[in-house]
Design a protein around this motif. Structure first.
Motif, PDB file in Angstrom:
ATOM      1  N   ALA A  99      11.396  -2.563  -5.448  1.00 13.74           N
ATOM      2  CA  ALA A  99      11.488  -2.721  -7.019  1.00 13.74           C
ATOM      3  C   ALA A  99       9.963  -2.575  -7.409  1.00 13.74           C
ATOM      4  CB  ALA A  99      12.071  -3.779  -7.384  1.00 13.74           C
ATOM      5  N   ALA A 100       8.775  -3.286  -6.818  1.00 14.20           N
ATOM      6  CA  ALA A 100       7.632  -3.143  -7.116  1.00 14.20           C
ATOM      7  C   ALA A 100       6.995  -1.819  -6.997  1.00 14.20           C
ATOM      8  CB  ALA A 100       6.568  -4.570  -6.641  1.00 14.20           C
ATOM      9  N   ASP A 101       7.211  -1.338  -5.720  1.00 14.38           N
ATOM     10  CA  ASP A 101       6.606  -0.076  -5.508  1.00 14.38           C
ATOM     11  C   ASP A 101       7.083   0.971  -6.340  1.00 14.38           C
ATOM     12  OD1 ASP A 101       5.358   1.901  -3.582  1.00 14.38           O
ATOM     13  OD2 ASP A 101       7.459   2.594  -3.366  1.00 14.38           O
ATOM     14  N   ARG A 124       4.792   3.041  -9.111  1.00 11.80           N
ATOM     15  CA  ARG A 124       4.537   4.706  -9.189  1.00 11.80           C
ATOM     16  C   ARG A 124       5.133   5.259 -10.477  1.00 11.80           C
ATOM     17  NH1 ARG A 124       2.897   5.972  -3.841  1.00 11.80           N
ATOM     18  NH2 ARG A 124       3.053   4.443  -2.573  1.00 11.80           N
ATOM     19  N   SER A 125       6.300   4.888 -11.058  1.00 10.82           N
ATOM     20  CA  SER A 125       6.844   5.553 -12.193  1.00 10.82           C
ATOM     21  C   SER A 125       6.058   5.899 -13.342  1.00 10.82           C
ATOM     22  CB  SER A 125       7.967   4.636 -12.499  1.00 10.82           C
ATOM     23  OG  SER A 125       8.733   5.088 -13.513  1.00 10.82           O
ATOM     24  N   GLY A 126       6.093   7.023 -13.563  1.00 13.34           N
ATOM     25  CA  GLY A 126       5.381   7.674 -14.663  1.00 13.34           C
ATOM     26  C   GLY A 126       3.641   7.516 -14.486  1.00 13.34           C
ATOM     27  N   ARG A 127       3.187   7.401 -13.385  1.00 12.53           N
ATOM     28  CA  ARG A 127       1.940   7.338 -13.072  1.00 12.53           C
ATOM     29  C   ARG A 127       1.366   7.965 -11.598  1.00 12.53           C
ATOM     30  NH1 ARG A 127       3.350   2.190 -13.698  1.00 12.53           N
ATOM     31  NH2 ARG A 127       2.819   1.295 -15.568  1.00 12.53           N
ATOM     32  N   PRO A 128       1.381   9.484 -11.949  1.00 11.90           N
ATOM     33  CA  PRO A 128       1.081  10.116 -10.633  1.00 11.90           C
ATOM     34  C   PRO A 128      -0.083   9.935 -10.105  1.00 11.90           C
ATOM     35  CG  PRO A 128       1.015  11.539 -12.682  1.00 11.90           C
ATOM     36  CD  PRO A 128       1.544  10.080 -13.150  1.00 11.90           C
ATOM     37  N   ALA A 129      -1.175   9.394 -10.870  1.00 14.59           N
ATOM     38  CA  ALA A 129      -2.445   9.064 -10.180  1.00 14.59           C
ATOM     39  C   ALA A 129      -2.263   8.052  -9.069  1.00 14.59           C
ATOM     40  CB  ALA A 129      -3.304   8.691 -11.435  1.00 14.59           C
ATOM     41  N   ILE A 130      -1.309   7.141  -9.086  1.00 12.87           N
ATOM     42  CA  ILE A 130      -1.070   5.984  -8.119  1.00 12.87           C
ATOM     43  C   ILE A 130      -0.806   6.588  -6.889  1.00 12.87           C
ATOM     44  CG2 ILE A 130       0.380   4.167  -7.345  1.00 12.87           C
ATOM     45  CD1 ILE A 130      -1.548   3.406  -9.667  1.00 12.87           C
ATOM     46  N   LYS A 155       1.600  -3.782 -14.489  1.00 13.34           N
ATOM     47  CA  LYS A 155       0.031  -4.208 -14.735  1.00 13.34           C
ATOM     48  C   LYS A 155      -1.022  -3.827 -13.759  1.00 13.34           C
ATOM     49  CE  LYS A 155      -1.123  -8.489 -17.142  1.00 13.34           C
ATOM     50  NZ  LYS A 155      -0.862  -9.908 -17.392  1.00 13.34           N
ATOM     51  N   ALA A 156      -0.715  -4.299 -12.464  1.00 13.60           N
ATOM     52  CA  ALA A 156      -1.629  -3.673 -11.256  1.00 13.60           C
ATOM     53  C   ALA A 156      -2.093  -2.020 -11.411  1.00 13.60           C
ATOM     54  CB  ALA A 156      -1.139  -4.131 -10.008  1.00 13.60           C
ATOM     55  N   ALA A 157      -0.975  -1.435 -11.624  1.00 16.50           N
ATOM     56  CA  ALA A 157      -0.853   0.246 -11.502  1.00 16.50           C
ATOM     57  C   ALA A 157      -1.627   0.478 -12.824  1.00 16.50           C
ATOM     58  CB  ALA A 157       0.441   0.876 -11.468  1.00 16.50           C
ATOM     59  N   SER A 158      -1.356   0.044 -13.914  1.00 15.93           N
ATOM     60  CA  SER A 158      -2.202   0.592 -15.072  1.00 15.93           C
ATOM     61  C   SER A 158      -3.697   0.187 -15.024  1.00 15.93           C
ATOM     62  CB  SER A 158      -1.470   0.191 -16.260  1.00 15.93           C
ATOM     63  OG  SER A 158      -1.220  -1.133 -16.423  1.00 15.93           O
ATOM     64  N   ARG A 159      -3.814  -0.983 -14.528  1.00 17.36           N
ATOM     65  CA  ARG A 159      -5.177  -1.764 -14.275  1.00 17.36           C
ATOM     66  C   ARG A 159      -6.078  -0.411 -13.334  1.00 17.36           C
ATOM     67  NH1 ARG A 159      -4.819  -7.465 -13.059  1.00 17.36           N
ATOM     68  NH2 ARG A 159      -4.789  -7.524 -15.392  1.00 17.36           N
ATOM     69  N   ALA A 160      -5.290   0.149 -12.252  1.00 29.79           N
ATOM     70  CA  ALA A 160      -6.222   0.822 -11.174  1.00 29.79           C
ATOM     71  C   ALA A 160      -6.290   2.144 -12.055  1.00 29.79           C
ATOM     72  CB  ALA A 160      -5.553   1.200 -10.069  1.00 29.79           C
ATOM     73  N   VAL A 161      -5.345   2.695 -12.881  1.00 30.04           N
ATOM     74  CA  VAL A 161      -5.484   4.070 -13.800  1.00 30.04           C
ATOM     75  C   VAL A 161      -6.429   3.915 -14.619  1.00 30.04           C
ATOM     76  CG1 VAL A 161      -4.006   5.682 -15.076  1.00 30.04           C
ATOM     77  CG2 VAL A 161      -2.824   4.885 -12.939  1.00 30.04           C
ATOM     78  N   GLU A 207       9.280 -10.916 -13.603  1.00 27.84           N
ATOM     79  CA  GLU A 207       9.647  -9.852 -13.387  1.00 27.84           C
ATOM     80  C   GLU A 207       8.585  -8.761 -12.389  1.00 27.84           C
ATOM     81  OE1 GLU A 207      12.607  -7.961 -14.131  1.00 27.84           O
ATOM     82  OE2 GLU A 207      13.476  -9.657 -15.190  1.00 27.84           O
ATOM     83  N   VAL A 208       8.968  -8.671 -11.171  1.00 27.98           N
ATOM     84  CA  VAL A 208       7.993  -7.977 -10.159  1.00 27.98           C
ATOM     85  C   VAL A 208       7.553  -6.578 -10.955  1.00 27.98           C
ATOM     86  CG1 VAL A 208       8.573  -9.603  -8.275  1.00 27.98           C
ATOM     87  CG2 VAL A 208       9.729  -7.393  -8.422  1.00 27.98           C
ATOM     88  N   GLU A 209       8.581  -6.153 -11.495  1.00 30.65           N
ATOM     89  CA  GLU A 209       8.261  -4.691 -12.118  1.00 30.65           C
ATOM     90  C   GLU A 209       7.223  -4.707 -13.006  1.00 30.65           C
ATOM     91  OE1 GLU A 209      11.247  -6.242 -11.906  1.00 30.65           O
ATOM     92  OE2 GLU A 209      12.756  -4.691 -10.858  1.00 30.65           O
ATOM     93  N   GLY A 210       7.273  -5.733 -13.799  1.00 28.15           N
ATOM     94  CA  GLY A 210       6.026  -5.755 -14.802  1.00 28.15           C
ATOM     95  C   GLY A 210       4.769  -5.991 -14.382  1.00 28.15           C
ATOM     96  N   LEU A 211       4.819  -7.017 -13.066  1.00 33.27           N
ATOM     97  CA  LEU A 211       3.642  -7.273 -12.372  1.00 33.27           C
ATOM     98  C   LEU A 211       3.102  -5.970 -11.630  1.00 33.27           C
ATOM     99  CD1 LEU A 211       2.740 -10.150 -11.624  1.00 33.27           C
ATOM    100  CD2 LEU A 211       3.503  -9.760  -9.481  1.00 33.27           C
TER     101      LEU A 211
END
Lengths: 479, 465
Positions: free
Chosen positions: B129-131, B135-141, B213-219, B206-210
């Protein structure tokens, strides 16, 4: 051996370091570990790959403080870890003891874990590749006979030397003697059998010097295979010099300058950089060096060699963490990236063989691809001593120590920013001390901006050699 | 019970016979399970167990230590003799009996769902679920790794002082690490949650929220500019910068550093060591927090200690050895990584109490500076008080507004100086989990703080300030 010592089946009588005898006497060669991992590997079923790893270490730690022994601990640790790959699914299980481990039970747990992992066509246990393991002397067999009294004496001598040699020494925070004699055994269902032994003895001292309102600390240390060559007075002098030369340090003005790394700093720098050469990071897109083989990534004339067969390296060993023979790998030649380091799994993912670069951090986890004994050499200006480099640089900043290397160096993006303490360089000589500053750049720029890589190689604990290293145009941040 | 009381009594008596003036047994049984996700699949599931006992013996000024993975009476007797020998007790004391009385521990963290009672499928599902969320909506990941971990640690502490007490520490954690790729190269984002609770942890978090957050930090950092260099005002977002206080003053308030006179806080009890806005607490009794426990690794209950109040230094943190030398009470700060180590003074959950300012106002009243949403690790030199900590999510503040994202860089400052330069403390608050390393031992700790501003601190970037 297990039977003779009453370990294992006979009531699991366990194992305590040097009971009633001298520490070190508890070390018993480790044939029982080789037997244990062999038995586990032989339990593999058709269609699955099994790798077992076991280690034991016998160690002594002594801390002297104000002419007394503050702590003395004597310990034996052992454990075994099993990795199973079945239909590409990988499971792992470990026990932090070897005295009453059931190979069948451990393997059953690893198999059960594997059921929940995803299938990965690349997951693999090493296959024999015909490379012969080098014969290396990595253990000082005399260590078993060094009496505890001798070790205590070394710690007390070190503490006394540090406390009395210079009146500016306010405190000897710690003066430590540490040693370890250890062995590890690996067996795989693919037929690999590896056994290696190593020993270290170390003296280290943390000195606090004071002058008026200024206090500074400095560390002196020496690590060797055994106690021969450990010189308390020289180590104390090193700690004292490193503390006293920083007395009166001030925060410098922000400016761009040439930076010279102390050998210990270079070793830290290369150790963090090493992650970018890991075949696993590269194949998973987590390295700024991915896809750049054949390109100039360092200044021309620089070679970067990872050679765990160099017996001078404290991390040298005949085998890697998967049981394959160690071998030298030239990663950068004349500034051009030649390749990466691979274990079996990362190699398979990249379509190349293992480079004998699997590293383990103990029995509680599996192997990972990593550099093992990095050494930088400079063919453009070879043979440069530390003083030669200071003269060559002229003006700049000599970095004696860095802080925040783990938080400030990112081997994925290449961003580099660390806290520094050191000395100004003026006309090739040490000038006023500096503290509470950072130096920053990116790893990409720093590797190209290397001015000199010294020939003053000293092998330090860890995966990279220390040497004096000069790097042009870094940003020094202070006031 | 890990070991029967009568066996413990005999082992301690044996240490006394062998010349100990004081002896202690610390027994531990720790089971753990982890699952790691990387490169699109669950890479490995692993479990393990460690169990053993360490025996500490004090004779004169020396502490001797030995450990064994054999918890039988015979194994403990041997370890007791080795530890006593290590303490170099020269004189054989007359045999003496040891009598223990069982004590109680009150663990602040109630466990609702034992992690081992939850099937591994559920844990693996969290990773998947975290993966997907990252990735969802963030092609740069381009890469996502995630880790689930649980551990259950049963400890027993008994000493010739008469204590015989046990505790159980159940911990669960989850982390996500993302790599984003763009024109300017690669950037990373990390986020973690770790609590001293059972699997109910993942009902609340929610691990999804976590992961998001990590993904948008990288993007976000893909378009980041180099951090400035030089002295600037820095606003720390609530919960993102507690590590500053852990490094800037926490370590310097550990009684071992005080006893050896290697801390800038020696002799400063009662003195103003920080801005009047600063109240610093170390609290091992915070329910569910990463650094909490019923008893520390010397058998003493966790304590809430106010270390700095209104900027005035109140107390240090104490373990048995240091408190004993000063003839005072311990503060429940004696901790160790495992039975293989001697305990020493360690922090638990260390945090700054909220103040009265509005967090948005603090930013609005900062004309030029850096807004740090997240700090990574840090390090301190307790002798000088100089510390560093890495910014892993930061932005410029221009004209009282948060603007451009910044690339990673370290901040560097001096503990006492930075504490005195805190000129605004907000009414919000957040905690974060971390791992503290000291003298080769790692222990779980919590750090926390409200949004606050440091008037001036050195930012170690490469751009002009």
């Amino acid at each position: 051996m297990a039977e003779r010592n009453g370990r294992g089946r006979e009531g699991g009588s366990g194992y305590v370091a040097g009971p009633g005898k001298e520490a070190g006497a508890g070390y018993e060669g480790g044939e029982d570990l080789a037997t244990l991992v062999g038995r586990i590997a032989e339990l593999a079923k058709a269609g699955e790959a099994v790798e077992a790893y076991a280690s034991r270490s016998v160690s002594t730690s002594i801390r002297a403080y104000e002419a007394e022994i503050e702590q003395l601990s004597s310990s034996t640790s052992s454990g075994v870890g099993v990795r199973v790959i079945s239909d590409g699914r990988q499971g792992f299980s470990y026990a932090g003891f070897t005295s009453d481990v059931s190979p069948v039970e451990l393997l059953a747990q690893a198999r059960e874990n594997a059921r929940f992992a995803g299938a990965d066509e690349y997951a693999s246990v090493a296959q024999p590749d015909g490379v012969t393991a080098p014969v290396l002397v990595t253990v000082d067999t005399a260590m078993a006979d060094v009496p505890t009294a001798k070790k205590v004496e070394l710690a007390l001598e070190l503490e006394a030397a540090a406390r009395t040699a210079d009146k500016r020494v306010r405190k000897v925070e710690s003066a430590d003697y540490d040693d370890v004699v250890a062995c590890e055994a690996i067996a795989t269902s693919t037929g690999l059998r590896a056994f290696s032994e190593y020993s270290y003895a170390a003296l280290s001292v943390q000195v606090v010097a004071g002058d008026g309102d200024s206090s500074q600390s400095g560390t002196g240390f020496e690590v060797a295979r055994g106690i021969v060559g450990l010189e308390p007075e020289a180590i104390a002098a090193e700690g004292i010099e490193r503390a006293t030369r920083l007395l009166g340090a001030i925060k410098p003005a922000t400016a761009e300058c040439t930076v010279v790394f102390d050998p210990r700093v270079t070793s830290t720098f290369l150790s963090v950089l090493a992650a970018a050469f890991s075949g696993e990071s590269v194949t998973k897109g987590r390295s700024f060096l991915a896809g750049r083989v054949g390109e100039a990534v360092m200044r021309a004339g620089l070679d970067l060699l990872d050679d765990p067969t160099d017996a001078q390296a404290l991390s040298a060993g005949p085998y890697d963490g998967e049981g394959l023979a160690s071998r030298p790998n030239l990663l950068v030649a004349d500034g051009v990236l030649r390749g990466y380091v691979f274990d079996s799994t990362a190699g398979k993912r990249a379509g190349c063989p293992s480079t004998g670069s699997a590293v383990r951090s103990g029995y509680s986890s599996g192997p990972v691809a990593s550099c093992r004994a990095l050494l930088l050499s400079d063919t453009v200006s070879p043979g440069m001593s530390a003083p030669d480099i200071l003269v060559g640089v002229g003006d700049g900043l000599y970095v004696q120590s860095v802080t925040g290397a783990h938080s400030g160096i990112n081997p994925v993006s290449g961003d580099f920013s660390v806290g520094v303490e050191g000395l100004r360089l003026r006309d090739g000589a040490f000038a006023e001390p500096v503290r509470e500053a950072t130096v920053a750049s990116t790893l990409q720029k720093m590797l190209i901006a290397v001015l000199y890589a010294g020939a003053d190689v000293q092998w330090l604990p860890g995966i990279a050699a220390g040497q004096t290293l000069a790097i042009g145009s870094m940003m020094l941040s202070g006031t | 019970m890990l070991i029967d009381q009568d066996v413990v009594e005999r082992a301690l008596s044996h240490a006394m016979v062998k010349g100990a003036e004081w002896a202690e047994i610390f027994a531990e049984d720790r089971s753990s399970l982890s699952a790691s996700f990387d490169d699109g699949h669950v890479e490995e599931v692993a479990n393990g167990r460690e169990r053993g006992a360490g025996i500490r013996v004090v004779a004169g000024e020396t502490s001797g230590y030995a450990h064994t993975d054999d918890l039988s009476e015979q194994g403990l007797l041997r370890a007791a003799a080795v530890a006593a020998g290590a303490a170099r007790a020269g004189v054989q004391a007359p045999p003496s009996g040891v009598s223990l009385s069982a004590g109680e521990s009150h663990n602040p963290s109630a466990v609702e769902i034992l992690p081992e009672s939850v099937p591994r499928e559920r844990k693996v599902e969290l990773l998947l679920a975290a993966d997907e969320a990252a990735r969802s909506g963030r092609p740069a990941i381009k890469q996502v790794s995630a880790g689930y971990g649980e551990s259950r640690r049963e400890i027993l502490v008994a000493s010739t002082s008469g204590v015989f007490v046990s505790d159980e520490h159940v911990r669960t954690r989850f982390s996500v690490n993302c790599v984003a790729s763009g024109d300017g190269g690669l950037q990373t984002g990390y986020e973690t949650t770790a609590r001293t609770v059972g699997f109910e942890h993942f009902g609340g978090v929610e691990v999804e929220g976590l992961a998001a957050k990590a993904a948008s930090r990288a993007v976000t950092k893909l378009s980041a500019r180099p951090a400035p260099s030089g002295e600037l005002a820095v606003v720390l977002a609530s919960g993102g910068g507690g590590v500053l206080f852990h490094e800037a003053c926490g370590h310097g308030l550990e009684a071992d550093h005080i006893a050896k006179d290697v801390s800038v806080y020696v002799g400063k009890i009662g003195a103003q060591v920080a801005s009047p806005l600063v109240t610093l607490v170390d609290d091992g009794t915070q329910a569910g927090e990463w650094g909490s426990y019923g008893i520390d690794d010397e058998g003493n209950p966790g304590v809430r200690s106010v270390l700095i109040e209104g900027g005035v230094l109140q107390d240090y943190m104490w373990d048995r050895l240091r408190a004993g030398k000063e003839g005072r009470d311990v503060s429940g700060n004696g901790r160790r990584q495992s039975y293989r180590y001697m305990p020493m003074v360690r922090m638990t959950n260390t945090f700054i109490l909220p103040g009265e300012s509005d967090p948005d106002e603090i930013v609005a009243q900062t004309p030029h500076g850096v807004y740090v949403a997240q700090l990574g690790g840090g390090q301190v030199n307790t002798t000088t008080g100089d510390f560093v900590f890495g910014m892993t999510e930061a932005y410029l503040i221009e004209g009282g507004r948060i603007t451009a994202p910044l690339r990673d860089a370290n901040l560097i400052g001096n503990g006492p100086q930075v504490l005195s330069l805190i000129d605004a403390v907000a009414s919000d608050f957040g905690m974060q989990a971390g791992t503290c390393g000291k003298d080769g031992q790692s222990v779980p700790v919590g750090v926390g703080q409200p949004t606050l501003r440091i008037a001036s601190v050195t930012v170690g970037g490469t751009a002009d300030g």
